[in-house]
Design a protein around this motif. Structure first.
Motif, PDB file in Angstrom:
ATOM      1  N   GLU A   1      39.818  16.127 -59.910  1.00  0.00           N
ATOM      2  CA  GLU A   1      40.381  17.476 -60.080  1.00  0.00           C
ATOM      3  C   GLU A   1      40.905  18.084 -58.788  1.00  0.00           C
ATOM      4  OE1 GLU A   1      37.097  19.495 -61.882  1.00  0.00           O
ATOM      5  OE2 GLU A   1      37.298  18.361 -63.754  1.00  0.00           O
ATOM      6  N   ASP A   2      40.621  17.472 -57.645  1.00  0.00           N
ATOM      7  CA  ASP A   2      41.050  17.978 -56.339  1.00  0.00           C
ATOM      8  C   ASP A   2      41.995  16.966 -55.703  1.00  0.00           C
ATOM      9  OD1 ASP A   2      41.301  18.641 -53.632  1.00  0.00           O
ATOM     10  OD2 ASP A   2      39.231  19.317 -53.454  1.00  0.00           O
ATOM     11  N   CYS A  43      39.714  10.066 -50.751  1.00  0.00           N
ATOM     12  CA  CYS A  43      38.865   9.006 -51.302  1.00  0.00           C
ATOM     13  C   CYS A  43      39.658   7.721 -51.524  1.00  0.00           C
ATOM     14  CB  CYS A  43      38.211   9.459 -52.607  1.00  0.00           C
ATOM     15  SG  CYS A  43      36.858  10.625 -52.348  1.00  0.00           S
ATOM     16  N   SER A  52      27.947   9.167 -60.259  1.00  0.00           N
ATOM     17  CA  SER A  52      28.894   8.108 -60.606  1.00  0.00           C
ATOM     18  C   SER A  52      28.173   6.774 -60.735  1.00  0.00           C
ATOM     19  CB  SER A  52      29.966   8.023 -59.507  1.00  0.00           C
ATOM     20  OG  SER A  52      30.902   7.032 -59.820  1.00  0.00           O
ATOM     21  N   LEU A  96      41.213  15.772 -52.144  1.00  0.00           N
ATOM     22  CA  LEU A  96      40.014  14.945 -52.091  1.00  0.00           C
ATOM     23  C   LEU A  96      40.276  13.571 -52.705  1.00  0.00           C
ATOM     24  CD1 LEU A  96      37.062  14.751 -51.293  1.00  0.00           C
ATOM     25  CD2 LEU A  96      36.467  15.908 -53.439  1.00  0.00           C
ATOM     26  N   PRO A 149      34.122  10.457 -59.406  1.00  0.00           N
ATOM     27  CA  PRO A 149      33.560  11.683 -59.993  1.00  0.00           C
ATOM     28  C   PRO A 149      34.656  12.671 -60.399  1.00  0.00           C
ATOM     29  CG  PRO A 149      32.403  11.096 -57.972  1.00  0.00           C
ATOM     30  CD  PRO A 149      33.615  10.212 -58.060  1.00  0.00           C
ATOM     31  N   ALA A 150      34.387  13.437 -61.448  1.00  0.00           N
ATOM     32  CA  ALA A 150      35.374  14.383 -61.995  1.00  0.00           C
ATOM     33  C   ALA A 150      35.855  15.380 -60.955  1.00  0.00           C
ATOM     34  CB  ALA A 150      34.775  15.126 -63.191  1.00  0.00           C
ATOM     35  N   HIS A 151      34.966  15.886 -60.095  1.00  0.00           N
ATOM     36  CA  HIS A 151      35.396  16.880 -59.115  1.00  0.00           C
ATOM     37  C   HIS A 151      36.379  16.293 -58.101  1.00  0.00           C
ATOM     38  CE1 HIS A 151      33.144  15.828 -55.385  1.00  0.00           C
ATOM     39  NE2 HIS A 151      32.331  15.247 -56.245  1.00  0.00           N
ATOM     40  N   VAL A 152      36.320  14.977 -57.881  1.00  0.00           N
ATOM     41  CA  VAL A 152      37.283  14.315 -56.977  1.00  0.00           C
ATOM     42  C   VAL A 152      38.640  14.223 -57.664  1.00  0.00           C
ATOM     43  CG1 VAL A 152      37.846  12.165 -55.759  1.00  0.00           C
ATOM     44  CG2 VAL A 152      35.483  13.036 -55.760  1.00  0.00           C
ATOM     45  N   ASP A 185      26.784  11.954 -56.749  1.00  0.00           N
ATOM     46  CA  ASP A 185      27.538  12.756 -57.713  1.00  0.00           C
ATOM     47  C   ASP A 185      27.341  12.273 -59.149  1.00  0.00           C
ATOM     48  OD1 ASP A 185      28.634  14.512 -55.871  1.00  0.00           O
ATOM     49  OD2 ASP A 185      30.397  13.268 -55.525  1.00  0.00           O
TER      50      ASP A 185
END
Length: 126
Positions: free
Chosen positions: A92-93, A100, A66, A96, A87-90, A64
């Motif tokens: 934001e969710d 993690c 990172s 997730l 990572p940003a998508h983690v 991703d």
């Protein structure tokens, strides 16, 4: 980012990860550590959340884009490959991020137990 800002951000992440009181926020150099049951599984430094990784999580985070935590000391760059930026998508969710964080907690080395001073007796055949 100062210590108070890092603490505030760490508290925000902790509230997304677990119920109130399940994660302790402690001072950690210039940032704040996320600690559960005595084990540090992440920290916030300079506005970035880092989580402890195992080999599988490291590969996923690297895929991703990172990078591991690093800092300068004594005129050289020190890289700590046990902790990677989330990572940003983690972030934001929330679901997730919780998964993690659980994986990061599982990847921590639990506080050492006192070893017994007893010696193991082994009998060899013959």
């Amino acid at each position: 980012m100062g210590n108070e800002a890092a603490r505030s951000l760490a508290l925000e992440f902790a509230s997304q990860i677990a119920p109130p009181g399940a994660i302790d926020i402690r001072r950690f150099f210039g940032g704040s550590a996320l600690v559960r049951n005595g084990a540090q599984f992440g920290f916030v430094m300079k506005g970035t959340l880092y989580l402890r990784v195992d080999a599988t999580m490291r590969a996923e985070f690297e895929a991703d884009g990172s990078e591991p935590f690093s800092y300068r000391a004594a005129g050289r760059e020190v890289t700590v490959r046990r902790y990677y930026a989330v990572p940003a998508h983690v972030i934001e969710d929330p679901s997730l991020l919780r998964r993690c964080s659980e994986r990061a907690f599982d990847a921590t080395t639990r506080p050492a137990r006192k070893r017994s001073k007893a010696t193991l007796a082994v009998s060899l055949p013959g």
